[in-house]
Design a protein around this motif. Structure first.
Motif, short mmCIF file in Angstrom:
data_model
loop_
_atom_site.label_atom_id
_atom_site.label_comp_id
_atom_site.label_asym_id
_atom_site.label_seq_id
_atom_site.Cartn_x
_atom_site.Cartn_y
_atom_site.Cartn_z
N ALA A 7 0.68 -1.32 -0.01
CA ALA A 7 -0.10 -0.04 0.10
C ALA A 7 0.93 1.23 -0.09
CB ALA A 7 -1.00 -0.09 1.18
N ALA A 8 1.85 1.33 0.70
CA ALA A 8 2.64 2.53 0.91
C ALA A 8 3.36 2.71 -0.48
CB ALA A 8 3.92 2.04 1.91
N LYS A 9 3.71 1.72 -1.41
CA LYS A 9 4.22 1.81 -2.74
C LYS A 9 3.19 2.69 -3.55
CE LYS A 9 7.19 -2.18 -2.94
NZ LYS A 9 7.37 -3.57 -3.59
N LEU A 17 -15.49 3.28 -6.97
CA LEU A 17 -14.79 2.13 -6.70
C LEU A 17 -13.28 2.16 -7.07
CD1 LEU A 17 -17.43 -0.41 -8.27
CD2 LEU A 17 -16.76 0.24 -5.78
N ARG A 18 -12.71 3.30 -7.38
CA ARG A 18 -11.26 3.65 -7.77
C ARG A 18 -10.46 2.85 -6.67
NH1 ARG A 18 -11.46 9.86 -9.12
NH2 ARG A 18 -12.91 9.63 -7.62
N GLY A 19 -10.83 2.93 -5.56
CA GLY A 19 -10.12 2.42 -4.40
C GLY A 19 -9.94 0.95 -4.59
N ASP A 49 -6.99 -1.49 -4.80
CA ASP A 49 -6.80 -2.65 -4.01
C ASP A 49 -6.37 -4.05 -4.87
OD1 ASP A 49 -7.29 -1.16 -1.62
OD2 ASP A 49 -9.29 -2.04 -1.64
N VAL A 50 -7.16 -3.98 -5.99
CA VAL A 50 -6.60 -5.39 -6.81
C VAL A 50 -5.39 -5.21 -7.45
CG1 VAL A 50 -7.47 -6.31 -8.92
CG2 VAL A 50 -9.23 -5.71 -7.39
N GLN A 51 -5.04 -3.90 -7.64
CA GLN A 51 -3.55 -3.85 -8.38
C GLN A 51 -2.54 -4.31 -7.24
OE1 GLN A 51 -2.81 0.06 -9.79
NE2 GLN A 51 -0.86 -0.33 -10.52
#
Length: 97
Positions: A9-11, A37-39, A43-45
């Motif tokens: 997540a930090a990346k 739903l961009r978040g 998350d998927v990425q």
């Protein structure tokens, strides 16, 4: 896994935070056309990148102390080590690559 997720997540310039109002399978768990739903796409990425990183490494995610699965994982460690394929010597070519 929490530590690996936090690093992934930090990346992305993001941080992990617990859901303040969890709604999964609760009366408040209802779809809304106002959702952004961009978040979820991020998350998927993030999970894809983390999975790819783990699959390409020789490190195993570790359970945190107190996890209900930690003892089972530790008891199965020897069997996993025996079943692991031998590592190729440094600089050796890998078939199919």
């Amino acid at each position: 896994m929490e530590d690996a997720l936090a690093q992934a997540a930090a990346k992305q310039g993001r941080t992990l935070t617990p859901d303040a109002k969890p709604c999964y399978h609760q009366p408040c768990d209802a779809w809304s056309e106002r959702w952004d739903l961009r978040g979820a796409a991020q998350d998927v990425q993030m999970l894809h990148e983390l999975g790819r990183e783990l699959a390409s490494s020789d490190r195993w995610p570790q359970w945190k102390p107190g996890s209900e699965f930690k003892d089972v994982r530790e008891r199965s460690a020897a069997a996993r080590q025996k079943a692991a394929p031998p590592k190729a010597p440094e600089g050796a070519s890998t078939p199919g690559k």
